[in-house]
Write an enzyme that holds these catalytic residues in place. Sequence first.
Site, PDB file in Angstrom:
ATOM      1  N   LYS A   1       0.820  -1.203   0.000  1.00 39.69           N
ATOM      2  CA  LYS A   1       0.000   0.000   0.000  1.00 39.69           C
ATOM      3  C   LYS A   1       0.856   1.255   0.000  1.00 39.69           C
ATOM      4  O   LYS A   1       1.871   1.327   0.687  1.00 39.69           O
ATOM      5  CB  LYS A   1      -0.929  -0.035   1.211  1.00 39.69           C
TER       6      LYS A   1
ATOM      7  N   SER B   1     -10.417   0.222   6.576  1.00 40.76           N
ATOM      8  CA  SER B   1      -9.681   0.359   5.323  1.00 40.76           C
ATOM      9  C   SER B   1      -9.160  -0.933   4.732  1.00 40.76           C
ATOM     10  O   SER B   1      -8.651  -0.938   3.612  1.00 40.76           O
ATOM     11  CB  SER B   1      -8.515   1.345   5.499  1.00 40.76           C
TER      12      SER B   1
ATOM     13  N   SER C   1      -9.378   2.713   2.596  1.00 41.36           N
ATOM     14  CA  SER C   1      -8.325   3.295   1.794  1.00 41.36           C
ATOM     15  C   SER C   1      -7.464   2.279   1.042  1.00 41.36           C
ATOM     16  O   SER C   1      -6.622   2.667   0.238  1.00 41.36           O
ATOM     17  CB  SER C   1      -7.430   4.165   2.681  1.00 41.36           C
TER      18      SER C   1
END
Length: 471
Positions: A84, A183, A159
């Site tokens: 990420k 997320s 996210s």
Amino acid sequence: MNNLPSDIWKWDAVDVAAGVRAGKISAREATESVLARIAEVNPKINAIAHVLEEEALAAADAADRDRRAGKPLGVLHGVPVTTKLNADQAGCSNSSGVVAFKDRIADQDNCAIANLRKAGAIIVGRTNTPPFCLRWMTENDLHGRTYNPWSEKHVPGGSTGGGSAALAAGMGAIAHGSDNGGSIRYPAFCTGVAGLRPTPGRIPYYNPSQMERPLSMQLIAVAGPLARRVRDLRIAFEAMAQPSPHDPFSIPMPVSNAAVPRPLKVAICSDPTGDGVEPSVAGALQHTADVLTDAGFEVCYPDMPDIVEAAVLWDDICQGEGGMVFAEMVSELADAPMQQAMQFMMNRMPTFDQGAYHALYTKRATLMRQWSQFLADYPVLITPVSTRAQFIHGEDIWSQQANDESYRVQSTLTAFALIGVPGVAVPTGVTDGLPTGVMVMAPRFREDLALGVAEIIETKSPMETPIDPRF
């Protein structure tokens, strides 16, 4: 391994690792297959912001040399994964989707990423996030919008939306993610993959390039894996859950894969906010209840502590502290949609002095105790991931009401992040062209129990991922 697809990018992580270990395939072959899939699909869904082709192939060749030399191999040896964009990775940008941070290059790895490397994973790319990782959808001025492979109209979540979309489309077998309020679990739900939010302290969390996190993030935020299958979550969790001296909160606990005992009480929460749920959500919960009843569990619908109360407290603590720590930075550096979303978030926040701040954490302890007692009686809890189907792009900035509602329908995500119990988002099928799913929770540090029940649900809820984009 004889029945596996000819395209290695379609393989599960367990199969790739077994194939590499046995010499049936090479790590380079697995990596080249995934890189070719990225070249084919990523231009359409924009899940991977930085493709690391040269580095990945070099790591794959090193992995093959180690196997030939008879060196010890990790559980993810040769498995292509993504990381990420908000986590430090040596030599890579840690921009969190913010234009002003595009040249912020890390010189060492985040703890979880270091653990993935130690386990032999091959990092093929860095996945997109919303700015500062603060929205339920994944788009920013630096890298653009990430699309859900199932629907161009609907979000892949946030996210870790880039990671979930990449997984669903076959661009890596495991995605590294992080979760402060949903997320990992919401993106997994959005794209029909599985995601584990572990107990805080299970997976070390430290970004050397950034300031120390505010108190709420130290206590609540976690790193964790996403994968297409629960068995892949297991080995990813095993790889990532190695303690690190860089994180004083990390706990050196062994990972258990004990079988789920039966009979066992399973509590189902069918209406967490009291406002009802959409039909697709109700259908997923009923399907899950039927599967678990047939599997020999005692499925119950008991009274339970107030989920909305915990969700509101998460909002007050996490968004409130965000206002103190991040709001000014977001207003100066984020893109216009993120600025608008942040303003709507801040409009909900209380203004607290020292006494009120202390009271919030005191209340958190009370709610954690209530849920701990509940889970002692009902060791597995099933809830919706969200009380409605996936959001439409930009929905959280339509109005103040829309932003407020975007948090209310996600109450289970934020509430149980606050409580600190492990949760697995697991797919249950597809309704009207969109994935459905539920969340499986267990007491603190009982990831094995949550994963075991999620795997039972998965066996009766086959998903066709990885898929080609449906647009």
